[in-house]
Design a protein around this motif. Structure first.
Motif, PDB file in Angstrom:
ATOM      1  N   MET A  22       0.832  -1.212   0.000  1.00  0.00           N
ATOM      2  CA  MET A  22       0.000   0.000   0.000  1.00  0.00           C
ATOM      3  C   MET A  22       0.863   1.256   0.000  1.00  0.00           C
ATOM      4  N   VAL A  23       1.892   1.261   0.844  1.00  0.00           N
ATOM      5  CA  VAL A  23       2.784   2.421   0.898  1.00  0.00           C
ATOM      6  C   VAL A  23       3.439   2.651  -0.450  1.00  0.00           C
ATOM      7  N   LEU A  24       3.870   1.573  -1.089  1.00  0.00           N
ATOM      8  CA  LEU A  24       4.518   1.697  -2.388  1.00  0.00           C
ATOM      9  C   LEU A  24       3.560   2.243  -3.440  1.00  0.00           C
ATOM     10  N   ARG A  25       2.342   1.730  -3.477  1.00  0.00           N
ATOM     11  CA  ARG A  25       1.373   2.170  -4.481  1.00  0.00           C
ATOM     12  C   ARG A  25       0.950   3.615  -4.265  1.00  0.00           C
ATOM     13  N   VAL A  26       0.750   3.998  -3.006  1.00  0.00           N
ATOM     14  CA  VAL A  26       0.408   5.398  -2.744  1.00  0.00           C
ATOM     15  C   VAL A  26       1.559   6.309  -3.130  1.00  0.00           C
ATOM     16  N   GLY A  27       2.789   5.872  -2.877  1.00  0.00           N
ATOM     17  CA  GLY A  27       3.938   6.665  -3.300  1.00  0.00           C
ATOM     18  C   GLY A  27       3.995   6.843  -4.801  1.00  0.00           C
ATOM     19  N   VAL A  28       3.682   5.774  -5.538  1.00  0.00           N
ATOM     20  CA  VAL A  28       3.640   5.879  -7.004  1.00  0.00           C
ATOM     21  C   VAL A  28       2.550   6.848  -7.440  1.00  0.00           C
ATOM     22  N   ALA A  29       1.379   6.778  -6.788  1.00  0.00           N
ATOM     23  CA  ALA A  29       0.287   7.689  -7.142  1.00  0.00           C
ATOM     24  C   ALA A  29       0.679   9.139  -6.871  1.00  0.00           C
ATOM     25  N   ARG A  30       1.346   9.385  -5.751  1.00  0.00           N
ATOM     26  CA  ARG A  30       1.814  10.751  -5.465  1.00  0.00           C
ATOM     27  C   ARG A  30       2.791  11.224  -6.523  1.00  0.00           C
ATOM     28  N   HIS A  31       3.676  10.327  -6.919  1.00  0.00           N
ATOM     29  CA  HIS A  31       4.675  10.693  -7.924  1.00  0.00           C
ATOM     30  C   HIS A  31       4.017  11.011  -9.268  1.00  0.00           C
TER      31      HIS A  31
ATOM     32  N   GLU B   5      -3.418  16.147  -1.135  1.00  0.00           N
ATOM     33  CA  GLU B   5      -3.364  16.186   0.332  1.00  0.00           C
ATOM     34  C   GLU B   5      -3.766  14.845   0.935  1.00  0.00           C
ATOM     35  N   VAL B   6      -4.805  14.222   0.375  1.00  0.00           N
ATOM     36  CA  VAL B   6      -5.249  12.922   0.875  1.00  0.00           C
ATOM     37  C   VAL B   6      -4.175  11.864   0.648  1.00  0.00           C
ATOM     38  N   LEU B   7      -3.553  11.887  -0.540  1.00  0.00           N
ATOM     39  CA  LEU B   7      -2.502  10.918  -0.831  1.00  0.00           C
ATOM     40  C   LEU B   7      -1.307  11.094   0.105  1.00  0.00           C
TER      41      LEU B   7
ATOM     42  N   HIS C  82      -0.156   8.266   2.663  1.00  0.00           N
ATOM     43  CA  HIS C  82       1.209   7.757   2.622  1.00  0.00           C
ATOM     44  C   HIS C  82       1.872   7.860   3.990  1.00  0.00           C
ATOM     45  N   ALA C  83       1.671   8.996   4.676  1.00  0.00           N
ATOM     46  CA  ALA C  83       2.269   9.159   6.005  1.00  0.00           C
ATOM     47  C   ALA C  83       1.658   8.186   7.005  1.00  0.00           C
ATOM     48  N   SER C  84       0.321   8.014   6.953  1.00  0.00           N
ATOM     49  CA  SER C  84      -0.333   7.108   7.892  1.00  0.00           C
ATOM     50  C   SER C  84       0.096   5.669   7.655  1.00  0.00           C
ATOM     51  N   ALA C  85       0.148   5.268   6.394  1.00  0.00           N
ATOM     52  CA  ALA C  85       0.566   3.902   6.087  1.00  0.00           C
ATOM     53  C   ALA C  85       2.013   3.664   6.496  1.00  0.00           C
TER      54      ALA C  85
END
Length: 351
Positions: free
Chosen positions: A150-159, A176-178, A182-185
């Motif tokens: 999940m952390v990896l996928r959210v990081g990709v989405a942010r990028h 902001e949500v992403l 990412h921080a919470s995960a």
């Protein structure tokens, strides 16, 4: 006098009493019967305390003393003399030996029971260690793997959303949500890895808990929890007593978990536009944690088939510290109130 001395030198006292018995009989004293009783009691005490050569020697000396005093009756009075030897020397010897053997058997039985308890505790600890290791493996192989993904996928989405040249205009709220997700995960993954380390090495429990909320860092951690709840849309008003910073690690972690779970439930069930108040106070060496929201929301009780582990976990944590937890509907909304007592000996001294 010899009876008093027999408390420490019982063998010597028995020999001296046997000698006095011979002298008293030779002088025709009326104290012969009393001396026989005292010598028999001393022999009994010797048989209770000791075994082996000294006991055999003491019993033999006393028996020969009886025979010497009745030497003139031999050989016709052999049976009466033998009877007296058995009464004065044999009976105390047998009774004292029986008491000693029974006492030693009881002592060995207690020692054996204690050893069995230690073995049972060791087996239980081994079973718990194996269970903790199994849980740690499952957490690492299943939960940690998915959270990492999940952390990896959210990081990709942010990028992707922040990459230059993106054709579509990204809503800042999505970014902001992403970022928050990412921080919470990432924080959840860090806590999960720490929990796995604690399960694998129970002796490090206090150290690892301390890394979650160190003494003095509780104020910042509680403010972070309140800020995270505000980001979910919940309006949070927080008041934290500065004395909370002096709580020990265990109680500090309990307060932090209560705040996290209470505000998470308020955000989940309070409904849109709900307001929540978080108050943590120290009054008379008792920590009071109160979370009150004004949202009607959905039912707060776990639905059939749901785990409801959050409320159960809070109750178990508070009960473990000897506190009290009340959770239920208020005049408006929902209220959580907890007390953690007996803080006087658990406050961290100020530097």
């Amino acid at each position: 006098m010899l009876c008093l001395v027999a408390g420490r030198w019982v063998f010597g006292a028995l020999l001296a009493q046997s000698g006095l018995l011979v002298v008293a009989h030779a002088l025709g004293s009326d104290t012969v019967s009393s001396l026989k009783v005292l010598a028999a009691v001393t022999l009994f005490e010797l048989a209770v305390q000791q075994s082996g050569r000294r006991l055999a020697a003491g019993a033999t000396v006393l028996a020969l003393t009886i025979a010497v005093n009745r030497f003139e009756e031999l050989p016709g009075g052999s049976l009466p003399i033998l009877y007296k030897m058995c009464i004065v020397a044999g009976a105390p010897l047998l009774i004292g030996s029986y008491v000693r053997v029974t006492r030693d058997a009881a002592l060995h039985a207690r020692e054996y029971a204690h050893q069995q308890e230690l073995r049972a505790e060791q087996r239980l600890l081994a079973a718990r260690t194996a269970e903790r290791t199994t849980i740690a493996c499952e957490l690492h192989d299943l939960v940690a793997h998915h959270v990492s993904s999940m952390v990896l996928r959210v990081g990709v989405a942010r990028h992707v959303t922040a990459a230059p040249g993106t054709t579509a205009t990204t809503d800042p709220r999505i970014t902001e949500v992403l970022d928050d997700l990412h921080a919470s995960a990432g924080a959840a993954l860090t806590d999960l890895r720490r929990l796995v380390a604690v399960l694998r090495a129970p002796d490090r429990t206090h150290h690892d808990i301390g890394s979650v909320v160190a003494p003095g860092a509780l104020l910042t951690a509680l403010e972070s929890v309140a800020e995270h709840s505000r980001q979910t849309g919940l309006t949070v008003t927080a008041f934290v007593d500065p004395l909370v910073a002096r709580l020990d690690v265990v109680r500090g972690l309990a307060v932090l978990r209560l705040a996290q779970e209470g505000l998470a439930n308020a955000a989940k069930h309070g409904g849109p536009g709900a307001r929540a108040e978080l108050a943590v106070r120290v009054v008379d060496d008792v920590v009071h944690v109160t979370i009150h929201d004004d949202g009607a929301g959905k039912a707060r009780t776990p639905a059939p088939g749901s785990s409801g582990h959050g409320l159960i976990g809070m109750r178990e944590r508070v009960d473990l510290l000897g506190g009290r937890l009340d959770v239920g509907p208020a005049a408006q909304g929902w209220r959580l109130s907890a007390e953690l007592p007996a803080l006087g000996s658990h406050m961290v001294p100020q530097s």
